[in-house]
Design a protein around this motif. Structure first.
Motif, PDB file in Angstrom:
ATOM      1  N   LYS A 275       0.838  -1.196   0.000  1.00  0.00           N
ATOM      2  CA  LYS A 275       0.000   0.000   0.000  1.00  0.00           C
ATOM      3  C   LYS A 275       0.876   1.251   0.000  1.00  0.00           C
ATOM      4  O   LYS A 275       1.806   1.356   0.791  1.00  0.00           O
ATOM      5  CB  LYS A 275      -0.902   0.019   1.228  1.00  0.00           C
ATOM      6  CG  LYS A 275      -1.839   1.188   1.293  1.00  0.00           C
ATOM      7  CD  LYS A 275      -2.826   0.984   2.411  1.00  0.00           C
ATOM      8  CE  LYS A 275      -3.765   2.139   2.577  1.00  0.00           C
ATOM      9  NZ  LYS A 275      -4.496   2.502   1.416  1.00  0.00           N
TER      10      LYS A 275
ATOM     11  N   TRP B 208      -7.355  -3.534   3.933  1.00  0.00           N
ATOM     12  CA  TRP B 208      -6.527  -3.308   2.749  1.00  0.00           C
ATOM     13  C   TRP B 208      -7.251  -2.654   1.579  1.00  0.00           C
ATOM     14  O   TRP B 208      -6.627  -1.975   0.773  1.00  0.00           O
ATOM     15  CB  TRP B 208      -5.910  -4.633   2.290  1.00  0.00           C
ATOM     16  CG  TRP B 208      -4.789  -5.040   3.173  1.00  0.00           C
ATOM     17  CD1 TRP B 208      -4.836  -5.926   4.211  1.00  0.00           C
ATOM     18  CD2 TRP B 208      -3.445  -4.561   3.134  1.00  0.00           C
ATOM     19  NE1 TRP B 208      -3.607  -6.033   4.805  1.00  0.00           N
ATOM     20  CE2 TRP B 208      -2.733  -5.205   4.162  1.00  0.00           C
ATOM     21  CE3 TRP B 208      -2.764  -3.660   2.326  1.00  0.00           C
ATOM     22  CZ2 TRP B 208      -1.391  -4.973   4.403  1.00  0.00           C
ATOM     23  CZ3 TRP B 208      -1.423  -3.427   2.564  1.00  0.00           C
ATOM     24  CH2 TRP B 208      -0.751  -4.079   3.593  1.00  0.00           C
TER      25      TRP B 208
ATOM     26  N   ASP C  69      -4.877   3.011  -3.376  1.00  0.00           N
ATOM     27  CA  ASP C  69      -3.538   2.577  -3.812  1.00  0.00           C
ATOM     28  C   ASP C  69      -3.046   1.318  -3.101  1.00  0.00           C
ATOM     29  O   ASP C  69      -1.963   1.284  -2.519  1.00  0.00           O
ATOM     30  CB  ASP C  69      -2.539   3.724  -3.643  1.00  0.00           C
ATOM     31  CG  ASP C  69      -2.919   4.926  -4.488  1.00  0.00           C
ATOM     32  OD1 ASP C  69      -3.432   4.717  -5.605  1.00  0.00           O
ATOM     33  OD2 ASP C  69      -2.710   6.065  -4.033  1.00  0.00           O
ATOM     34  N   THR C  70      -3.850   0.268  -3.161  1.00  0.00           N
ATOM     35  CA  THR C  70      -3.504  -1.015  -2.572  1.00  0.00           C
ATOM     36  C   THR C  70      -3.199  -2.008  -3.688  1.00  0.00           C
ATOM     37  O   THR C  70      -3.909  -2.070  -4.695  1.00  0.00           O
ATOM     38  CB  THR C  70      -4.667  -1.547  -1.708  1.00  0.00           C
ATOM     39  OG1 THR C  70      -4.965  -0.578  -0.701  1.00  0.00           O
ATOM     40  CG2 THR C  70      -4.298  -2.847  -1.047  1.00  0.00           C
TER      41      THR C  70
ATOM     42  N   SER D 199      -9.960  -1.371  -4.872  1.00  0.00           N
ATOM     43  CA  SER D 199      -9.164  -0.274  -4.317  1.00  0.00           C
ATOM     44  C   SER D 199      -9.257   0.918  -5.275  1.00  0.00           C
ATOM     45  O   SER D 199      -9.643   0.776  -6.424  1.00  0.00           O
ATOM     46  CB  SER D 199      -7.719  -0.703  -4.105  1.00  0.00           C
ATOM     47  OG  SER D 199      -7.060  -0.898  -5.329  1.00  0.00           O
TER      48      SER D 199
END
Length: 182
Positions: free
Chosen positions: A29, A54, A58-59, A174
């Motif tokens: 991340k 999570w 931006d994972t 994500s």
């Protein structure tokens, strides 16, 4: 082509990528101030509850697994996937335009139909599942990666993936902070 484009849940995606691996899977991340957070899990440890921490901005997740909890080509346990990152915005095309062109002129003739097609926020990720091979077979994997890259250069293929079997791809659901798209 029947695509899983933007339809795959994160857990289904992870289990599809890593199938029966006994290695470590990396979660990555991007944080503020150019910091990163990186953790490694065994497949059986990854649950919906764990993913709640999570699935955010931006994972990323590794597309192959590692024999120790450390991401890098020298630590590869199993290689399960071939892939390409299409930065189609660099060639003036939208992800939708690229997908139409690939479906019409490439998939099933020039290249096999990918198992997964993911929207990365500004481009596309294409993933082909392969029969698991040892991480020691990385040279063979690179030959195929370079051939895929060569076929897809016109669509903005990122050549850096041709040598990086420890690569991470954006986790479905994500958000890409550059485009603010899921």
């Amino acid at each position: 082509m029947e695509s899983k484009y933007n339809q795959t849940s994160p857990l289904v995606y992870i289990k599809g990528l890593h199938r029966q691996t006994d290695g470590y899977i990396t979660f990555f991340k991007k944080l503020e101030d150019n910091q990163v957070k990186q953790y490694h899990y065994k497949l059986e440890e990854i649950t919906e509850d764990l993913l709640k921490d999570w699935v955010d901005y931006d994972t990323y997740i590794s597309l192959n697994s590692f024999f120790i909890p450390k991401r890098g080509n020298v630590h590869l346990r199993k290689i399960y996937n071939l892939y390409v990152d299409l930065d189609c915005y660099n060639v003036g095309m939208s992800p939708e335009e690229v997908l139409v062109a690939l479906n019409n002129d490439f998939f099933g003739s020039v290249l096999p139909v990918p198992n997964m097609v993911l929207h990365s926020g500004r481009g596309l990720g294409l993933i082909w599942h392969i029969e698991a091979i040892s991480g020691l077979a990385i040279e063979r994997w690179m030959v195929v990666q370079r051939a895929i890259d060569e076929q897809l250069k016109q669509f903005g293929a990122d050549s850096s993936v041709t040598t990086d079997a420890s690569r991470v791809f954006r986790l479905p659901a994500s958000v890409n902070s550059k485009s603010n798209e899921i």
